[in-house]
Scaffold this active site. Structure first.
Site, PDB file in Angstrom:
ATOM      1  N   ASP A 224      51.160   6.095  56.652  1.00  0.00           N
ATOM      2  CA  ASP A 224      50.736   4.707  56.453  1.00  0.00           C
ATOM      3  C   ASP A 224      49.728   4.325  57.550  1.00  0.00           C
ATOM      4  OD1 ASP A 224      50.840   2.175  55.319  1.00  0.00           O
ATOM      5  OD2 ASP A 224      52.567   1.534  56.520  1.00  0.00           O
ATOM      6  N   HIS A 225      48.582   3.813  57.173  1.00  0.00           N
ATOM      7  CA  HIS A 225      47.566   3.363  58.138  1.00  0.00           C
ATOM      8  C   HIS A 225      47.154   4.429  59.157  1.00  0.00           C
ATOM      9  CE1 HIS A 225      47.513  -0.764  56.717  1.00  0.00           C
ATOM     10  NE2 HIS A 225      48.826  -0.698  56.626  1.00  0.00           N
TER      11      HIS A 225
ATOM     12  N   ASP B 113      42.853   4.554  57.176  1.00  0.00           N
ATOM     13  CA  ASP B 113      42.510   3.140  57.165  1.00  0.00           C
ATOM     14  C   ASP B 113      41.250   2.907  57.991  1.00  0.00           C
ATOM     15  OD1 ASP B 113      42.264   0.440  57.324  1.00  0.00           O
ATOM     16  OD2 ASP B 113      44.306   0.035  57.985  1.00  0.00           O
TER      17      ASP B 113
ATOM     18  N   HIS C  83      50.115  -8.382  56.436  1.00  0.00           N
ATOM     19  CA  HIS C  83      51.278  -7.702  56.998  1.00  0.00           C
ATOM     20  C   HIS C  83      52.215  -8.676  57.722  1.00  0.00           C
ATOM     21  CE1 HIS C  83      48.487  -4.175  56.669  1.00  0.00           C
ATOM     22  NE2 HIS C  83      49.583  -3.695  56.105  1.00  0.00           N
TER      23      HIS C  83
ATOM     24  N   HIS D  57      48.935  -3.563  50.045  1.00  0.00           N
ATOM     25  CA  HIS D  57      49.667  -3.600  51.316  1.00  0.00           C
ATOM     26  C   HIS D  57      50.202  -5.011  51.533  1.00  0.00           C
ATOM     27  CE1 HIS D  57      48.567   0.221  53.478  1.00  0.00           C
ATOM     28  NE2 HIS D  57      47.891   0.323  52.351  1.00  0.00           N
TER      29      HIS D  57
ATOM     30  N   ASN E 299      53.364  -1.657  48.941  1.00  0.00           N
ATOM     31  CA  ASN E 299      53.923  -1.353  50.267  1.00  0.00           C
ATOM     32  C   ASN E 299      54.869  -2.446  50.755  1.00  0.00           C
ATOM     33  OD1 ASN E 299      52.091   0.726  50.162  1.00  0.00           O
ATOM     34  ND2 ASN E 299      51.131   0.262  52.120  1.00  0.00           N
ATOM     35  N   ILE E 300      56.069  -2.034  51.103  1.00  0.00           N
ATOM     36  CA  ILE E 300      57.058  -3.007  51.582  1.00  0.00           C
ATOM     37  C   ILE E 300      57.747  -2.471  52.832  1.00  0.00           C
ATOM     38  CG2 ILE E 300      59.230  -4.184  51.012  1.00  0.00           C
ATOM     39  CD1 ILE E 300      58.185  -4.125  48.031  1.00  0.00           C
TER      40      ILE E 300
HETATM   41  P1  13P Z   1      54.810  -5.922  54.757  1.00  0.00           P
HETATM   42  O1  13P Z   1      54.689  -6.267  56.209  1.00  0.00           O
HETATM   43  O2  13P Z   1      54.455  -7.074  53.889  1.00  0.00           O
HETATM   44  O3  13P Z   1      56.133  -5.353  54.410  1.00  0.00           O
HETATM   45  O4  13P Z   1      53.700  -4.792  54.440  1.00  0.00           O
HETATM   46  C1  13P Z   1      53.978  -3.440  54.693  1.00  0.00           C
HETATM   47  C2  13P Z   1      52.772  -2.573  54.585  1.00  0.00           C
HETATM   48  O5  13P Z   1      51.746  -2.935  54.054  1.00  0.00           O
HETATM   49  C3  13P Z   1      52.874  -1.228  55.135  1.00  0.00           C
HETATM   50  O6  13P Z   1      51.664  -0.548  55.079  1.00  0.00           O
HETATM   51  O1  G3H Z   2      51.615  -1.853  57.818  1.00  0.00           O
HETATM   52  C1  G3H Z   2      52.360  -1.692  58.782  1.00  0.00           C
HETATM   53  C2  G3H Z   2      53.741  -1.240  58.581  1.00  0.00           C
HETATM   54  O2  G3H Z   2      54.578  -2.344  58.351  1.00  0.00           O
HETATM   55  C3  G3H Z   2      54.192  -0.394  59.710  1.00  0.00           C
HETATM   56  O3  G3H Z   2      54.417  -1.134  60.856  1.00  0.00           O
HETATM   57  O4  G3H Z   2      53.154   0.071  62.657  1.00  0.00           O
HETATM   58  O5  G3H Z   2      55.077  -1.468  63.193  1.00  0.00           O
HETATM   59  O6  G3H Z   2      55.489   0.756  62.119  1.00  0.00           O
HETATM   60  P1  G3H Z   2      54.530  -0.398  62.296  1.00  0.00           P
HETATM   61 ZN    ZN Z   3      49.925  -1.801  55.303  1.00  0.00          ZN
END
Ligand code: 13P
Ligand code: G3H
Ligand code: ZN
Length: 324
Positions: free
Chosen positions: A94-95, A116, A190, A226, A269-270
């Site tokens: 993720d990211h 990203d 986010h 996201h 994404n959640i």
């Molecule tokens: P939320 O913070 O809305 O759960 O989004 C999560 C997300 O986009 C992870 O990449």
């Molecule tokens: O998009 C971000 C995700 O919620 C992950 O968050 O970088 O704090 O693990 P994090």
């Molecule tokens: Zn995200």
């Protein structure tokens, strides 16, 4: 040592997205950082027979250790099998922020990565995304790119500000990079504070017009959302009732996510909703049982609540239940 995701029992996202597009639902992408979150996610998806994208952020990799994560993902596929339902599971970065992070994850057994580059210029975003795609595709690892910047609470989102994805750019971006899916910005953000709303006011609707424009330019191409937590009021209330302080936390209404899931949005994404449910139950359990110090005793109710939350999402929001 490099390892293929297939050895871990994982799949990439290609087939998942094809089915999600045809079936008009979205595959859940749930973030995890620890054992209990992972157990809850897998259990909920097996019980609802949902395909699953297990998401790991850079921060999660640092927290849980990259090697440990590889075996946790392997454990997840084994657990699903043991529970009698072999659901397709992808392990997704993720990211991802650099080519090197993405390469490392491909080499470490991830079946899908996100690069990203949304904070870069259009040309720099294309350059880094293309580089990741060229590397990942050698191993049949799928790649998600991003165009448009998700708004933060500080950004005072308004239609005039160009945080939203520009539909005029999506076709060129996808063509020149070769990405397998594209995250777009249509008003989600986010975290637990997605909008500034006064009491009684409703949150601004997502920009479905932008989504539709993107769909027109990229027919049949998987779109990713996201920042799609709903910030379930019940959990915010429990947290605040038991010593927490989350003022003005608000998320994306479920009916808007249901609508998005029926479109070309194939991945939702959640993360924050899981964090809130987990924290709420830990706070409540510890407040009611101040003598408790066995982590299993206060993590178990949190894990049980997470299972219910993810089942609800699959069944009632994303429509992914029964699609594995
Ligand atoms: P939320 O913070 O809305 O759960 O989004 C999560 C997300 O986009 C992870 O990449
Ligand atoms: O998009 C971000 C995700 O919620 C992950 O968050 O970088 O704090 O693990 P994090
Ligand atoms: Zn995200």
């Amino acid at each position: 040592m490099a390892v293929s995701y297939r050895e871990l029992g994982l799949v990439n996202t290609r087939e998942m997205f094809k089915k999600a597009m045809e079936g008009k639902y979205a595959v859940p992408a749930y973030n995890f950082n620890n054992l209990e979150q992972l157990q809850a996610i897998v259990t909920a998806c097996v019980q609802t027979k949902s395909p699953l994208i297990l998401q790991v952020s850079k921060g999660a990799r640092e927290y849980a250790n990259a090697t440990m994560l590889r075996y946790m993902a392997m454990g997840a596929t084994a657990l699903a099998k043991e529970m009698g339902c072999e659901i397709p599971i992808a392990l997704h970065l993720d990211h991802g922020d650099t080519f090197e992070t993405c390469k490392d994850c491909v080499d470490f057994g991830f079946s899908s990565v996100m690069i990203d580059g949304s904070h870069h210029s259009f040309e720099d975003n294309i350059a880094v995304t293309k580089k990741v795609v060229e590397y990942a595709h050698q191993f049949d690892v799928t790649v998600e790119g991003e165009l448009g910047v998700l708004a933060g609470i500080e950004d005072d989102v308004s239609a005039e500000k160009s945080h939203y994805t520009n539909p005029d750019e999506v076709e060129e971006f996808v063509k020149r990079t070769g990405v397998d899916s594209l995250a777009i910005s249509i008003g989600t953000s986010h975290g637990a504070y997605k909008f500034k709303v006064k009491p009684g006011e409703s949150v601004p609707p997502l920009r479905f017009d932008i989504l539709e424009e993107c769909e027109k330019r990229l027919p049949g191409f998987p779109i990713v959302l996201h920042g799609a937590s709903s910030v379930v009021p019940k959990y915010v209330e429990i947290i605040n009732n038991y010593g927490g302080k989350l003022d003005g936390a608000v998320g994306i209404p479920e009916e808007q996510l249901r609508k998005a899931a029926e479109s070309a949005v194939c991945k939702i994404n959640i993360d924050s909703d899981g964090r809130l449910a987990f924290t709420a139950m830990i706070r409540e359990t510890l407040a009611k049982h101040p003598d408790e110090f066995d982590p299993r005793k206060y993590l178990k109710p949190a894990r049980t609540e997470l299972i219910e939350l993810y089942k609800h999402k699959n069944l009632n929001v994303l429509g992914s239940a029964g699609k594995a």
